[in-house]
Enzyme design. Structure first.
Site, PDB file in Angstrom:
ATOM      1  N   GLU A  84       0.839  -1.211   0.000  1.00 24.39           N
ATOM      2  CA  GLU A  84       0.000   0.000   0.000  1.00 24.39           C
ATOM      3  C   GLU A  84       0.868   1.254   0.000  1.00 24.39           C
ATOM      4  O   GLU A  84       2.094   1.203   0.097  1.00 24.39           O
ATOM      5  CB  GLU A  84      -0.909   0.028   1.234  1.00 24.39           C
ATOM      6  CG  GLU A  84      -2.337  -0.440   0.987  1.00 24.39           C
ATOM      7  CD  GLU A  84      -3.149   0.545   0.141  1.00 24.39           C
ATOM      8  OE1 GLU A  84      -2.570   1.542  -0.375  1.00 24.39           O
ATOM      9  OE2 GLU A  84      -4.349   0.303  -0.036  1.00 24.39           O
ATOM     10  N   ARG A 100      -6.933   1.133  12.982  1.00 21.34           N
ATOM     11  CA  ARG A 100      -5.576   1.439  12.536  1.00 21.34           C
ATOM     12  C   ARG A 100      -5.648   2.530  11.481  1.00 21.34           C
ATOM     13  O   ARG A 100      -6.717   2.767  10.884  1.00 21.34           O
ATOM     14  CB  ARG A 100      -4.883   0.195  11.962  1.00 21.34           C
ATOM     15  CG  ARG A 100      -5.487  -0.359  10.668  1.00 21.34           C
ATOM     16  CD  ARG A 100      -4.579  -1.444  10.095  1.00 21.34           C
ATOM     17  NE  ARG A 100      -5.143  -2.123   8.941  1.00 21.34           N
ATOM     18  CZ  ARG A 100      -5.081  -1.688   7.684  1.00 21.34           C
ATOM     19  NH1 ARG A 100      -4.517  -0.512   7.424  1.00 21.34           N
ATOM     20  NH2 ARG A 100      -5.598  -2.385   6.695  1.00 21.34           N
ATOM     21  N   ASN A 134      -4.892   4.069   7.789  1.00 18.32           N
ATOM     22  CA  ASN A 134      -4.934   3.331   6.525  1.00 18.32           C
ATOM     23  C   ASN A 134      -4.319   4.039   5.333  1.00 18.32           C
ATOM     24  O   ASN A 134      -3.475   3.466   4.666  1.00 18.32           O
ATOM     25  CB  ASN A 134      -6.369   2.937   6.185  1.00 18.32           C
ATOM     26  CG  ASN A 134      -6.437   1.925   5.074  1.00 18.32           C
ATOM     27  OD1 ASN A 134      -5.676   0.961   5.068  1.00 18.32           O
ATOM     28  ND2 ASN A 134      -7.333   2.129   4.126  1.00 18.32           N
ATOM     29  N   GLU A 192     -12.467  -4.844   9.854  1.00 14.33           N
ATOM     30  CA  GLU A 192     -13.261  -4.516   8.659  1.00 14.33           C
ATOM     31  C   GLU A 192     -14.743  -4.814   8.856  1.00 14.33           C
ATOM     32  O   GLU A 192     -15.423  -5.335   7.972  1.00 14.33           O
ATOM     33  CB  GLU A 192     -12.700  -5.259   7.434  1.00 14.33           C
ATOM     34  CG  GLU A 192     -11.240  -4.929   7.159  1.00 14.33           C
ATOM     35  CD  GLU A 192     -10.680  -5.640   5.943  1.00 14.33           C
ATOM     36  OE1 GLU A 192     -11.465  -6.217   5.173  1.00 14.33           O
ATOM     37  OE2 GLU A 192      -9.447  -5.599   5.757  1.00 14.33           O
ATOM     38  N   ASN A 226     -10.445   5.355   2.563  1.00 11.53           N
ATOM     39  CA  ASN A 226      -9.342   5.243   1.603  1.00 11.53           C
ATOM     40  C   ASN A 226      -9.189   6.543   0.849  1.00 11.53           C
ATOM     41  O   ASN A 226      -9.918   7.497   1.071  1.00 11.53           O
ATOM     42  CB  ASN A 226      -9.538   4.058   0.661  1.00 11.53           C
ATOM     43  CG  ASN A 226      -8.504   2.967   0.888  1.00 11.53           C
ATOM     44  OD1 ASN A 226      -7.310   3.230   0.861  1.00 11.53           O
ATOM     45  ND2 ASN A 226      -8.957   1.746   1.129  1.00 11.53           N
ATOM     46  N   ASP A 264      -9.915   1.209  -3.744  1.00  7.77           N
ATOM     47  CA  ASP A 264      -8.867   1.280  -2.729  1.00  7.77           C
ATOM     48  C   ASP A 264      -8.219   2.662  -2.800  1.00  7.77           C
ATOM     49  O   ASP A 264      -8.914   3.669  -2.871  1.00  7.77           O
ATOM     50  CB  ASP A 264      -7.867   0.140  -2.951  1.00  7.77           C
ATOM     51  CG  ASP A 264      -7.134  -0.266  -1.684  1.00  7.77           C
ATOM     52  OD1 ASP A 264      -6.658   0.634  -0.961  1.00  7.77           O
ATOM     53  OD2 ASP A 264      -7.012  -1.467  -1.415  1.00  7.77           O
TER      54      ASP A 264
END
Length: 286
Positions: free
Chosen positions: A15, A96, A98, A117, A144, A193
């Site tokens: 990521e 957390r 992201n 999630e 995101n 994403d």
């Protein structure tokens, strides 16, 4: 636009790619790793973060700011040390950090998510100087993006499980206006994403479970789809000479043994020629 694997890393959850200081930086969230890759020389370095790490972005102080599970940290790649900077959600230990981006004014925008999630506990924040503020957007399970226009007047915010990207006006003081639906990903095409804007103001979105990347114009109309040989494409960054190469992180997360056998390049870093340039990464003012 044919993607090719340029670095075999086999990331569990690659990521956060960003081109900064003449190299590509990215992370493997689940392996707690920060990576630096120099395409010109092939040099590859990695560091271990103190917990899951969603991204690193350059700071005007000369170090990098990292989005670790427990909050913002200052990361010094010379010493490999991480120093806590700010914890936005100490009351949500199941969350957390992201994804993140810096706007042209040096303000750092970052989101959180439920690590399981499931719960809608993910929020978007703005960090500038010593101050961290909740953006006021409705909480979602997985935030995101975000992606911000070059004039810092528009923010694109992604609700991944809701398969929706919102276009949000940004006022001069950093407060947000009313969100408008920009893109909805149809069933069967994966989940939106990470996203990034190119120099023409078009939005590129990685599709987790969607085998590719899409480019949308300023109205939200689909312009281009780039097909990948792996299912989970997480985000792209523009880098290299003239910022005209697109680098994409991918993930092995969620793939069973059969899928991994069919996708031997899953988790690698890819590159392709997008036919358009990006714009330079802005250093966080903090």
């Amino acid at each position: 636009m044919v993607p090719r694997s340029v670095l075999r890393v086999g990331a569990t959850l690659g990521e956060g790619p960003v081109w900064a200081r003449d190299a590509l930086w990215f992370v493997d969230i689940k392996q707690h790793q920060v990576h630096r890759f120099d395409p010109a020389t092939g040099a590859h370095e990695r560091w271990i973060a103190p917990d899951q790490v969603g991204w690193v972005l350059p700071s005007a102080r000369g170090d990098l700011i990292a989005g670790v599970k427990t909050g913002l940290h200052r990361f010094d790649p010379v010493t490999g040390t991480f120093a806590p900077l700010h914890a936005p959600e100490p009351h949500l230990p199941g969350n957390r950090l992201n994804d993140a981006a810096v706007d042209s004014r040096g303000r750092l925008w970052f989101g959180s998510m439920d690590d399981d999630e499931v719960a809608a506990t993910g929020r978007l924040y703005r960090f500038a100087g010593e101050e961290c503020l909740d953006s006021g957007l409705a909480p979602v399970v997985i935030t995101n993006g975000p992606a911000i226009s070059t004039d810092a007047a528009t923010l694109y915010h992604t609700d991944t499980l809701g398969k929706t990207i919102w276009r949000v006006p940004v006022r001069d003081d950093g407060t947000l206006g009313t969100p408008e639906r920009h893109v909805t990903i149809e069933d069967g095409a994966g989940y939106p994403d990470g996203s990034v804007l190119d120099a023409e103001g078009c939005l590129w979105v990685g599709l987790f479970g969607g085998w590719g990347v899409r480019r949308y114009d300023a109205t939200g109309a689909l312009m281009t789809t780039v097909r990948f040989p792996v299912a989970n494409v997480t985000k792209i960054a523009f880098g290299g000479e003239g910022l005209r190469t697109a680098y994409a992180t991918t993930a092995r997360k969620g793939l069973d043994a059969a899928a991994l056998a069919d996708q031997p390049l899953a988790g690698d870093l890819f590159a392709f020629e997008p036919g358009v340039a990006g714009f330079a990464t802005v250093e966080a003012a903090s």
